[in-house]
Design a protein around this motif. Structure first.
Motif, PDB file in Angstrom:
ATOM      1  N   LYS A 122      -7.564   4.618  -5.852  1.00  0.00           N
ATOM      2  CA  LYS A 122      -7.076   5.847  -5.938  1.00  0.00           C
ATOM      3  C   LYS A 122      -6.017   5.538  -7.166  1.00  0.00           C
ATOM      4  O   LYS A 122      -5.743   6.574  -8.060  1.00  0.00           O
TER       5      LYS A 122
ATOM      6  N   THR B  99      -7.658  -2.067   1.149  1.00  0.00           N
ATOM      7  CA  THR B  99      -6.782  -2.454   0.185  1.00  0.00           C
ATOM      8  C   THR B  99      -7.596  -1.672  -1.197  1.00  0.00           C
ATOM      9  O   THR B  99      -7.193  -1.054  -2.186  1.00  0.00           O
TER      10      THR B  99
ATOM     11  N   ARG C  37       2.308   5.129  -3.382  1.00  0.00           N
ATOM     12  CA  ARG C  37       2.668   6.285  -3.338  1.00  0.00           C
ATOM     13  C   ARG C  37       4.028   6.699  -3.533  1.00  0.00           C
ATOM     14  O   ARG C  37       4.477   7.782  -3.423  1.00  0.00           O
TER      15      ARG C  37
ATOM     16  N   ASN D  40      -9.637   0.593  -1.448  1.00  0.00           N
ATOM     17  CA  ASN D  40      -9.789   2.143  -1.502  1.00  0.00           C
ATOM     18  C   ASN D  40      -8.393   2.581  -2.238  1.00  0.00           C
ATOM     19  O   ASN D  40      -8.278   3.505  -2.752  1.00  0.00           O
ATOM     20  N   VAL D  41      -7.215   1.878  -1.735  1.00  0.00           N
ATOM     21  CA  VAL D  41      -6.096   2.589  -2.276  1.00  0.00           C
ATOM     22  C   VAL D  41      -5.834   1.982  -3.774  1.00  0.00           C
ATOM     23  O   VAL D  41      -5.297   3.099  -4.543  1.00  0.00           O
TER      24      VAL D  41
ATOM     25  N   ARG E 122       1.050  -1.351   0.107  1.00  0.00           N
ATOM     26  CA  ARG E 122      -0.029  -0.144   0.026  1.00  0.00           C
ATOM     27  C   ARG E 122       0.953   1.259   0.060  1.00  0.00           C
ATOM     28  O   ARG E 122       0.639   2.145  -0.706  1.00  0.00           O
TER      29      ARG E 122
END
Length: 108
Positions: A75, A69, A45, A71-72, A41
């Motif tokens: 993104k 998980t 980024r 939700n990321v 996760r």
């Protein structure tokens, strides 16, 4: 996959082995520990789009389908890099994440 580092000359620096990083991240998908999942996760980024893309697919391979998980990975669908967006689609599809269906249909 095991990589025998004895095959590499001793003078190589870490920057010379940078090509191994995506392979190593990909292999993390085999493990389902909370630490690995959190690490993947976090890698979503990373500034390197290749790292983000490989981390997305690897995260799906862990089999973890909790809300955080998904939700990321959602993104990832808004990432500036096409490869990361595609990896996010593949990861969510692999997970059969119902929450992602409206977003995926909107992208199409």
């Amino acid at each position: 996959m095991f990589i025998d580092l004895k095959c590499f000359p001793m003078g190589l620096l870490l920057k010379d082995l940078i090509f191994l990083i995506p392979l190593l991240i990909c292999n993390l998908g085999k493990y389902q520990s909370a630490t690995v999942i959190e690490c993947l996760r976090d890698l979503l980024r990373n500034e390197d789009s290749n790292i983000r893309a490989v981390a997305a697919v690897s995260l799906a391979k862990t089999g973890n389908q909790d809300k955080a998980t998904i939700n990321v990975l959602l993104k990832c669908l808004n990432d500036k890099d096409r490869l990361v967006r595609e990896a996010g689609c593949l990861a969510l599809g692999h997970m059969k994440a119902k929450k992602a269906v409206p977003k995926l249909l909107h992208l199409w």
